[in-house]
Every structure is written in C-alpha cells, then in structure tokens.
Design a protein around this motif. Structure first.
Motif, PDB file in Angstrom:
ATOM      1  N   GLN A  66       0.811  -1.222   0.000  1.00 10.39           N
ATOM      2  CA  GLN A  66       0.000   0.000   0.000  1.00 10.39           C
ATOM      3  C   GLN A  66       0.835   1.259   0.000  1.00 10.39           C
ATOM      4  O   GLN A  66       0.491   2.241  -0.644  1.00 10.39           O
ATOM      5  N   ALA A 133      -6.402   0.364  10.911  1.00  4.64           N
ATOM      6  CA  ALA A 133      -6.256  -0.729   9.941  1.00  4.64           C
ATOM      7  C   ALA A 133      -4.863  -1.345   9.969  1.00  4.64           C
ATOM      8  O   ALA A 133      -3.878  -0.681  10.272  1.00  4.64           O
ATOM      9  N   PHE A 134      -4.801  -2.638   9.655  1.00  6.28           N
ATOM     10  CA  PHE A 134      -3.538  -3.365   9.541  1.00  6.28           C
ATOM     11  C   PHE A 134      -2.679  -3.286  10.797  1.00  6.28           C
ATOM     12  O   PHE A 134      -1.516  -2.903  10.763  1.00  6.28           O
ATOM     13  N   SER A 159      -9.968  -2.182   9.128  1.00  6.56           N
ATOM     14  CA  SER A 159      -9.734  -3.335   8.254  1.00  6.56           C
ATOM     15  C   SER A 159      -8.455  -4.083   8.608  1.00  6.56           C
ATOM     16  O   SER A 159      -7.479  -3.505   9.074  1.00  6.56           O
ATOM     17  N   ASP A 181     -15.056   0.944   7.339  1.00  6.42           N
ATOM     18  CA  ASP A 181     -14.311  -0.169   6.749  1.00  6.42           C
ATOM     19  C   ASP A 181     -13.993  -1.195   7.837  1.00  6.42           C
ATOM     20  O   ASP A 181     -13.170  -0.962   8.723  1.00  6.42           O
ATOM     21  N   GLU A 207     -19.148   5.312   2.109  1.00  7.34           N
ATOM     22  CA  GLU A 207     -18.285   4.174   1.804  1.00  7.34           C
ATOM     23  C   GLU A 207     -18.529   3.080   2.828  1.00  7.34           C
ATOM     24  O   GLU A 207     -18.486   3.336   4.027  1.00  7.34           O
TER      25      GLU A 207
HETATM   26  C1  LIG Z   1      -8.626   1.614   5.456  1.00  4.09           C
HETATM   27  O1  LIG Z   1      -7.246   1.565   5.608  1.00  4.09           O
HETATM   28  C2  LIG Z   1      -6.601   0.693   4.708  1.00  4.09           C
HETATM   29  C3  LIG Z   1      -5.154   0.666   5.077  1.00  4.09           C
HETATM   30  O2  LIG Z   1      -4.594   1.918   5.016  1.00  4.09           O
HETATM   31  C4  LIG Z   1      -6.848   1.177   3.301  1.00  4.09           C
HETATM   32  O3  LIG Z   1      -6.307   0.279   2.394  1.00  4.09           O
HETATM   33  C5  LIG Z   1      -8.333   1.276   3.043  1.00  4.09           C
HETATM   34  O4  LIG Z   1      -8.569   1.824   1.764  1.00  4.09           O
HETATM   35  C6  LIG Z   1      -8.987   2.123   4.093  1.00  4.09           C
HETATM   36  N1  LIG Z   1     -10.417   2.097   3.898  1.00  4.09           N
HETATM   37  C7  LIG Z   1     -11.107   3.156   3.510  1.00  4.09           C
HETATM   38  C8  LIG Z   1     -12.569   2.958   3.381  1.00  4.09           C
HETATM   39  O5  LIG Z   1     -10.595   4.225   3.268  1.00  4.09           O
END
Ligand SMILES: *[C@@H]1O[C@H](CO)[C@@H](O)[C@H](O)[C@H]1NC(C)=O
Ligand SMILES: *[C@@H]1O[C@H](CO)[C@@H](O)[C@H](O)[C@H]1NC(C)=O
Ligand SMILES: *[C@@H]1O[C@H](CO)[C@@H](O)[C@H](O)[C@H]1NC(C)=O
Ligand SMILES: *[C@@H]1O[C@H](CO)[C@@H](O)[C@H](O)[C@H]1NC(C)=O
Ligand SMILES: *[C@@H]1O[C@H](CO)[C@@H](O)[C@H](O)[C@H]1NC(C)=O
Ligand SMILES: *[C@@H]1O[C@H](CO)[C@@H](O)[C@H](O)[C@H]1NC(C)=O
Ligand SMILES: *[C@@H]1O[C@H](CO)[C@@H](O)[C@H](O)[C@H]1NC(C)=O
Length: 924
Positions: A66, A133-134, A159, A181, A207
C-alpha cells in the motif's frame, strides 16, 4: 545622502524588519499554538501503554504494497512523547481552534495488543476519524464502547486488524459515519438486521466495506441511497440481487464478488413486464467499478450494461452467464478492465476498436468463436492491434481461429505484460527477428498454439515469471540464454508435450513448478533440481532421462507437492526420502529402479498417489504404508514384490481412503487379504453427489492433477487425470490361492475387479452381485468351480466380463447384461452351457445351437463388444469407461462419434439427473 535622511532610512528599515518579524511571529502562532488538551494527551499516553510493537510479517507485506516501501510506514506511537505537545505527534490531528484531538491515523502502525472496554481511547471525546487498519489486536473483541463516538465519528477504519468475535451493534449508533471499513477481520457472522439497522441510522454513509466479514444472508433491498462505494465481496451473501440495486444514484463502486448470488442479471433493473424499460437507468451512469465475479449468476449479459457509460472496470468472471456478448458492452469507451472469463458465453467478439483505454481484457474460458486477425483485410482498424494500451490479454480456452504474428503484437503493444492464448484455437507464429518486448512482461501462455520454435523475443523479458508453451511442436534444445535471463524471475515453466531434446542445466532458483512431461530429453537427472528450494510441482515423466536418481533428490524441500518421474530410464535404487510432509504424489512408473521401497515413505503423510509400477523393486508388501491417512492410489504392478499380504500382527492397517489398488504381475502368494478388504472404506460407499472437482488434484491450489497408469483388458492407460470416482482392484497375475472372500461384495463403489491369472479355487461368491456399479469383472484363468451365480445379472453396469479358463459349470445366466456378452467371456469352461455358447443345456429347448452367428460386430483385436454400447442397461459412468476405452484402443475412428452420440442420447434420456458422460483425459 544626508545624515538625517540616512537616519530616517535606518529607522524605517529597522521598523520594517520589526514589523515583518512580528508578523511572521504571529503567523507561526496561528499554526503551532494549538496546545493539546492535557486530559487527552494523558489518554493517548495511556493508550500507547496498552500496546507493544509487532513484527507481523503478513501485515508488513500488505502495508509495503500500500505504501510502496517499507520505510513509509512505521510504529507511529513511538514518537508519542510526554514532553511534547500531542498535536505534533505522528498520526494525531487536532482541531485548529479548540485543540481537541479529532483524528487518529494509526493504520499500518504495527500495534499489538488488545483494546479493552476500559481503554482510554474512549476518553477522547471529539474523535472524528479513527484508523486502526492493519494492526494486530490478537483476535480480541471490539468493545461496544465504540458507540461512545456516536455524535462525532465520521470515518472508522478497522480493516485487517485481527478483531474477532461479536461485532457490536453499537456501530450502528455511529450516525455521523461517512466511511466505514471493517474488512478482513474475523468477526462472527453478522446478524442480517445489522445492515438494515446501519442503513436506517447512518444516513450519510458513503463508503462501506465488509469484505471477508460473514453476513450469510440475502442482500437487503434498502441500501442507503447516499452510498458511493459498497464492498460486500466474500461475505457469504446468497439469493438474488434486489431489483433496485442499481437505483443507488450515487454509487460509483459496487463489489459483490465471491458470494453465492443467483438469478439472472437481466431480471434486475426491470420494471413491470416490459423488458427494455428499466426502473432507473440514471443509477448506472455513475458506476465506475462493478465486480460481480465468482457468483452463480446465469442467463445472458443484459443489454443495460451498455448504459454503464462511466465504467472503468467491469468484472463478471466465473459465473454461468450464457448467450452472446452484447455489442454495447464493447462501446463503453472509458472501459479499462473487462473480465468476462469463465462463463458460457458464445458467439463472436464484438469489434474491439471502440475501447481505446482498455488495459486488461479477459475473455478466456468461454465458448467464443470467430476468426480473429491482427491485420484487417480491408485495412479498417478494428482488430486487436487497436488496443494500444492493453497490458493483459487472455483469450484462452475458446474456439477462435486465425494466425497471430507474435512479433507484430509485441512490438506494437508496448504496455503488454501478460498474454494467454492457450487453447484459444489461435495459431501463433514467430519469425524470431524482432526482439522487442515490454521489459515488465511477466506471463506468457501459448499452450496448443501450433508453435514450432522457442520465441526469441523472450530473451528481453527479464522479469518473466510464468511461461507455458506446452502442447506445441517445439523441437530441439532449450536455448542457452534462458538459463541466465530468468535465473531469479521464473516461477512456473511448462514445456510439456513438445519435442525438447536437451536442458543441460536448469538454474532457476525460484522455480515452483516445472513440467517437462512428454518430451525427448535424453540426459541424466538434472542435479540443479536439488537446489530449487521452492519447487512444488516436478513432472519429468515420459522422457528418456537416465542414470540414477541422485541422493540429494530424496531431501525434498518441504513444499514439494508432486513428483512424476514415470516412463524414463532411471535405474538404481530410489534414495531415502526426507522432508516430504506435503508430497501428494510420487510416480516412478516405468523405470528400471530396483531394491526395496524406501521405508521413509511412511512419513510422507500427505501422500495420495504412490505409483511404482513397472520397475524391478524386490520387496515385501509395504504394510507400513498403512500409516498414510490419505493414500488413494497404490500401484505396485509388475515388480518383484512377493510374499503373503495377509495382515501382519501389530500393523495398524488402514488404507481406508484407497480406491485404486494394483498389485498385479508380482509374486504375491497366500490367500486373498480379506482382512484388508474390510478396511477399504473408500470403496464401500457409492457417492451420489455430483461434485465439481471430478479429478484428484493437488491440494496446493494449482490446477495440477495426479497421474497414474491403470490397466484394463490387457492394455495400459495413462490417466493424466484420475477421476475421483474411479475405483479398481487388480490383483491379477500373482500366485494367490484359496477362495474369493465374500467381503469383496461390500466394496460397493468398485468399477473394475481383476483377480485373473491366480490359483483361486471354490465358487464365485453370490456376494459379487452387490457390486452394483461394477463395469469390468475378470476372474479368468483360475480354478473356480460351480455355477455362475444368478445374482450377477444384477450388475447392470457390467460392460466387460471374463470368466474364461476356469472349471465353471451349468447354465450361463440369460438376463440383462448377460445378453450382451459373447462366448469369449466363458471360453475354456467345458461344463458351461446355453447362450452364447454352442453347448445346449439339458432341459432347455429354447437355446439355439447356432448362437455363434448372432454375435454382432466384434472387435477381435481388443475383445470389445459393440453391443455393450447399444444394449447396455447401465448409464452412469459406463459410457465414460467405454468411451475412454475406445478412444484409446482405436484412436477415435469415424464411427466413434456416431456410436457415442447415440449412446449418450440414450443415456441422457434415461436419467436426466445424473451427468453421465464423464470424459477421461487420456493420452497414449
Ligand atoms: C482503510 O485503511 C486501509 C489501510 O490503510 C486502506 O487500504 C483502506 O482503503 C482504508 N479504507 C477506507 C474505506 O478508506
Ligand atoms: C522525549 O523528548 C525529550 C526532549 O525532546 C527527549 O529528551 C526524550 O528522550 C524523549 N523521550 C522519548 C521516550 O523519546
Ligand atoms: C482494563 O481491563 C483489563 C481487562 O479487563 C484489565 O486487565 C486492566 O487492568 C484494566 N485496566 C485498567 C487501567 O483498569
Ligand atoms: C441510532 O443511533 C442512536 C444513537 O445515535 C441510537 O440511540 C439508536 O438506538 C440507533 N438506532 C438503531 C436502530 O440502531
Ligand atoms: C424498505 O423500503 C420499503 C419501501 O421501499 C419499505 O416498505 C420497507 O419497510 C423498508 N424496509 C426496511 C427494513 O427499512
Ligand atoms: C430516477 O430517479 C430520479 C431521482 O430519484 C427521479 O427523479 C426519476 O424520476 C427516476 N426515474 C424513474 C424512471 O424512475
Ligand atoms: C496447427 O497445424 C496443423 C497442421 O500443421 C493444422 O492442421 C491445424 O489446423 C493448426 N491449428 C491451428 C489452431 O491453426
């Protein structure tokens, strides 16, 4: 300049400097002066204490992808320092005016620990955006306290953070949410009402991603109309799409892939009865990304797809879509990715020239037809040469025709990185005078493309990782430049079914799959294979490889999943084996190996297929293989195995998964092993279910099928794929004695039983009448006595029966299948009488003396009786067996299709439910 003037100048200058300085000072105040609230700073410091820094490799890899590089993500909390202002800490955003912490961005921050319900995170009252996330929250539960942010939180991203358990309903209280997310966590299945509640309360949600979170329900029809992006991929959704799904006027991205959604896409969007009035087409016009792949949609691709005028990406891969491709789909000029692969689409491809931006076009695995040329005859530009931006093109497994000039394609498509034309019907020619190719080129699949030479342009493809040139006519040695060019890049190489004569050295360090099956390689075993640390699939069969198999080879790399060295000229002993925990198949058939089987095979717990037939192994029956829990195929045919195979004391004999057992042409003696038969559980049940995977394949996730060699009616068949329903026992040509045990009758899924050429005595057991799907039964050349049991007439699938050269007596049964066998089935039993034998039975006046003349077409060479196909009562795999058999023994003669069609028709009309014509892929 006068003195006073000078003084004034200096004064003004100083004044100016002062003004400027004070201005810049006040400017700096307006940005830096936000001081974080002490309580919130303390809360964050406590929050920091709750975690350690993890070294999770998986997250690191994901984050690297990423962020582009490893240095751009780091554990942000390590910069959090009690002696500095928290608004300056990495990942913390404060409100410009109040100094409240409003954003926490800790995505990819290597956090490891648990967020408890007493966490000070929930003491940050004005949080608007939270990104965790992660990270690694160790399969802990997300506390319901998340609902405390109800009046502030607009963005929540959790996520891939290793949360598990119950997803708190309080999430639906976060009514200000704009982006949510929760993808790729291990939450328990979400209650179907969660979504309805969420959409009712969170009215501004734009989203939503629940990718890989189990929902297990139908898609609710009241989706929020504010949505711009909805990702419900891999959520276990089922049922049909709601009619109003494309009514969401703002939707730009819809991903419902990898679910079990059903129904016809043309039913969606339909209003009332009139097919071309759609309920609200404006919803389609904004959609940029539509992914419905890996579902169960059927019917035609509806013409409303041509209304997706903004779409950049349409994926319908792996459904059951049929009919022709609507031409309107190929008018969507903004399209960059179109994946219609793995469906049942027919007809021709619409002109591609209106797709100037197309980057990835996947039409493989359909039933498409038509002439595809690179150059138009009439010079109107509409051919594939017009796809100037294309980077991946897959047309494989279709019925196209045409001849493509590879050099022309590659030199004009400078973005091309992948090309798959395998089994497309297209022929490929290469003049080998143009060496240009995109340096990023990584995959080339040209199986069965009539290729006659090794494509020279690959010399510049230094990143090539996957090359499949199998089933072509490439003759000669592997070009020497291939060795150095791909030393670090190549991971899959399939050159099977060509005329390659030499390799010399194969130094590709990262090779995972090497398939050189059916070439003319006339060399010793390539020692460099021992150095391939990642090799999983190794197929060197059907060559002229010779010499011994080196000891280093026995030290299998842990990942090795399949080894086929069959039909070569290896001699010597097979080396001791270690590290074979994942080995699913070991095939050594048709070599000149001798000595004992390596006892270390008993530790290859994943072994499903062991074929050492046609060698010179000199050993006792390998009882010790009984420890292998997955063994399905054991072939010891034609070696010097000897001794009794009755159960030896203390052996944990299981073989419960075995379904192909071939011990023929050895020197096994003693009675038939009835104790063992009683363990063959896989042969005792007839599976009714029609499973998708019909052939035994490697569990490694590749399209790699196991091979073995079976012998039927004296001919050997090289099964390139093994039907999972194929069950056979062949103990012929040994010195077994005693009677046939009744227990054989319990092996109900047996299709082939061969006990011929032994010294078996006694009667044919009635119990054989319960082998309800047996297709071939050979008890010839024994010393069996008594009558042929009437019970055998219950074997309605029986296509081949051989009871000849015994001492059977009495009347030949006259019912069902028995009407189709000719007298060859009974030769040498002098006491047998009745049709089809010339000998009349006493007390039976109906039997004709001259029945010989009623024998129909009879292939004397193979002993096959055509009547079987026409008269056979059986349906099921009878046809499969017979067809496979015929194709091999005679090489698909003209009348074959006619008979096969007739038989197939007959069988199909008899039992619609079962899918009958199971095709064998067999090569000679
Ligand atoms: C949430 O974070 C992850 C990791 O940075 C990213 O890939 C993902 O797009 C994010 N989700 C949203 C809805 O922005
Ligand atoms: C915090 O900052 C001070 C001053 O910059 C520094 O002396 C101290 O080492 C830092 N502490 C940590 C844990 O980084
Ligand atoms: C928070 O809760 C956890 C688990 O219930 C407990 O181990 C921990 O001591 C608590 N922390 C505080 C500061 O109360
Ligand atoms: C909607 O959110 C409020 C709090 O913002 C909550 O009290 C209410 O129960 C929620 N309703 C549903 C249906 O979840
Ligand atoms: C969904 O919308 C329909 C009308 O479009 C309405 O009748 C129904 O009550 C709604 N269902 C829910 C769960 O909101
Ligand atoms: C489509 O939706 C728009 C906006 O909601 C509405 O104004 C229009 O009447 C709808 N059209 C049809 C045919 O339903
Ligand atoms: C391949 O070549 C053979 C003979 O050279 C020809 O009969 C066959 O049609 C060709 N196949 C294709 C796909 O063009």
């Amino acid at each position: 300049m006068t003195g006073s003037n000078f003084t004034t100048f200096i004064f003004l200058h100083i004044l100016l400097v002062l003004i400027l300085a004070s201005e810049s000072k006040s400017q700096s105040f307006s940005t830096d002066d936000i001081i974080c609230q002490p309580q919130q700073r303390l809360a964050l410091l406590h929050f920091k204490q709750e975690f350690t820094i993890s070294n999770d490799v998986y997250n690191d890899m994901e984050c690297k992808m990423q962020f582009g590089s490893a240095s751009s993500f780091y554990p942000k909390i390590t910069t959090w320092n009690a002696s500095t202002d928290c608004c300056t800490w990495d990942g913390v955003t404060c409100d410009r005016f109040s100094g409240d912490v409003i954003g926490l961005d800790l995505g990819c921050s290597k956090l490891q620990g648990t967020i408890h319900s007493n966490s000070t995170l929930f003491h940050i009252p004005h949080l608007r955006s939270l990104n965790l996330a992660f990270n690694d929250f160790g399969y802990s539960q997300l506390p319901p306290e998340i609902g405390r942010f109800a009046s502030t939180l607009t963005h929540l991203n959790l996520s891939s953070s290793l949360f598990s358990g119950y997803l708190p309903l309080e999430i639906s209280h976060l009514s200000k949410l704009v982006s949510l997310d929760l993808a790729s966590n291990h939450f328990d299945s979400i209650h179907p009402q969660f979504l309805s509640k969420l959409f009712r309360n969170v009215t501004h949600l734009r989203e939503l991603s629940l990718r890989y979170v189990t929902i297990s329900s139908t898609l609710p029809s009241n989706l929020s109309s504010s949505l711009t992006s909805l990702d419900l991929s891999s959520t276990d959704l089922h049922g049909e799409l709601p009619d109003d799904i494309f009514n969401l006027l703002k939707l730009q991205k819809l991903d419902l892939s990898s679910n079990a959604l059903t129904g016809s896409l043309s039913e969606v969007n339909r209003k009332g009865d009139s097919i071309l009035v759609y309920s609200n087409i404006t919803g389609l016009q904004r959609l940029e990304h539509l992914d419905l792949s890996y579902n169960l949609f059927e019917g035609a691709i509806p013409s409303w797809f041509s209304l997706l005028t903004s779409s950049k990406e349409i994926r319908l891969q792996s459904n059951m879509l049929s009919g022709v491709i609507p031409p309107g789909l190929f008018n969507l000029s903004s399209l960059e990715v179109l994946d219609l692969s793995e469906n049942k689409l027919e007809g021709t491809i619409p002109s591609v020239f209106k797709l100037p931006l197309m980057q990835e076009l996947m039409l493989n695995d359909n039933q498409l037809v038509g002439q595809l040329e690179l150059l138009d005859e009439d010079r109107i530009p509409r051919s594939f040469l017009q796809l100037v931006n294309i980077s991946y093109l897959a047309l494989a497994n279709n019925y196209f025709s045409g001849v493509w000039r590879l050099d022309m394609l590659l030199s004009s498509h400078t973005n091309l990185q992948g090309l798959d034309l395998s089994y497309s019907g297209l022929s490929v020619v290469t003049t080998n005078c143009n060496h240009y190719v995109n340096p990023e080129f990584y995959v080339l699949k040209l199986a069965s493309c009539n290729l006659t030479s090794f494509p020279e342009f690959l010399r510049s493809a230094e990143k090539l990782s996957n090359l499949d040139l199998s089933h072509n006519n490439i003759l000669g040695e592997l070009p020497s430049w291939t060795r150095e060019t791909w030393i670090e890049s190549l991971s899959t190489l399939d050159l099977s079914y060509n005329f390659i004569t030499g390799l010399h050295r194969i130094p590709w360090k990262f090779l995972m799959e090497l398939n050189l099956r059916s070439n003319m390689i006339d060399e010793p075993f390539p020692l460099s294979i021992c150095k391939m640390n990642f090799i999983q699939i190794l197929d060197l069969s059907n060559n002229n490889l010779k010499g011994t198999i080196p000891n280093c080879f026995g030290h299998f790399k842990e990942g090795l999943a399949m080894v086929d060295l069959g039909n070569n000229a290896f001699h010597g002993t097979f080396p001791r084996i270690s590290g074979c925990e994942r080995l699913g198949e070991l095939n050594l058939n048709k070599n000149q190996l001798h000595g004992k089987l390596p006892r270390s095979l008993a530790k290859c717990y994943a072994l499903e297929v062991l074929d050492v037939g046609n060698n010179q192994f000199d050993d006792e029956f390998p009882h010790w293989l009984a420890t292998l829990p997955k063994l399905q195929v054991l072939v010891l045919r034609s070696n010097s195995f000897h001794g009794s195979i009755t159960r030896s004391r203390g052996t944990d004999f299981q073989f419960s998964k075995l379904r192909i057992l071939d011990l023929s042409q050895n020197k096994f003696s003693g009675t038939l092993p009835s104790m063992y038969f009683s363990n063959l559980e896989a042969m005792m049940t007839v599976s009714e279910e029609e499973s998708e995977e019909k052939y035994s394949k490697s569990p490694m996730g590749y399209n790699i099928y196991y091979h073995t060699v079976v012998v039927m009616k004296g001919r050997s068949y090289d099964l390139v794929r093994i039907l999972t329903t194929f069950t056979t026992i062949d103990l012929s040509d040994n010195i077994f004695e005693g009677s046939i045990p009744d227990i054989i009758g319990s092996l109900k899924s047996l299709k082939v039983l061969n006990l011929s050429h032994n010294s078996l005595t006694g009667h044919i057991p009635y119990a054989l009448g319960s082998l309800s799907i047996i297709e071939s039964l050979d008890l010839s050349w024994n010393q069996l006595v008594g009558e042929i049991p009437q019970q055998l007439t219950a074997l309605t699938f029986l296509a081949v029966l051989n009871l000849s050269q015994n001492h059977l007596a009495g009347r030949v049964p006259q019912e069902r299948q028995f009407n189709t066998f000719d007298r060859n089935s009974y030769l040498g039993n002098l006491e047998l009488c009745g049709f089809p034998l010339p000998r009349k039975c006493k007390n039976n006046h109906e039997t004709e003396q001259n029945s010989v003349q009623t024998e129909g077409d009879h292939d004397t060479e193979s002993g096959f009786t055509w009547n079987v196909v026409v008269l056979g009562y059986g349906c099921g795999t009878l046809l499969g067996l017979v067809m496979g058999y015929l194709m091999l023994s005679t090489g698909r003669p003209k009348w074959f299709n006619a008979i096969a069609d007739a038989a197939e028709h007959m069988v199909n009309t008899r039992k619609k439910k079962e899918k009958i014509c199971i095709k064998w892929e067999i090569s000679i």
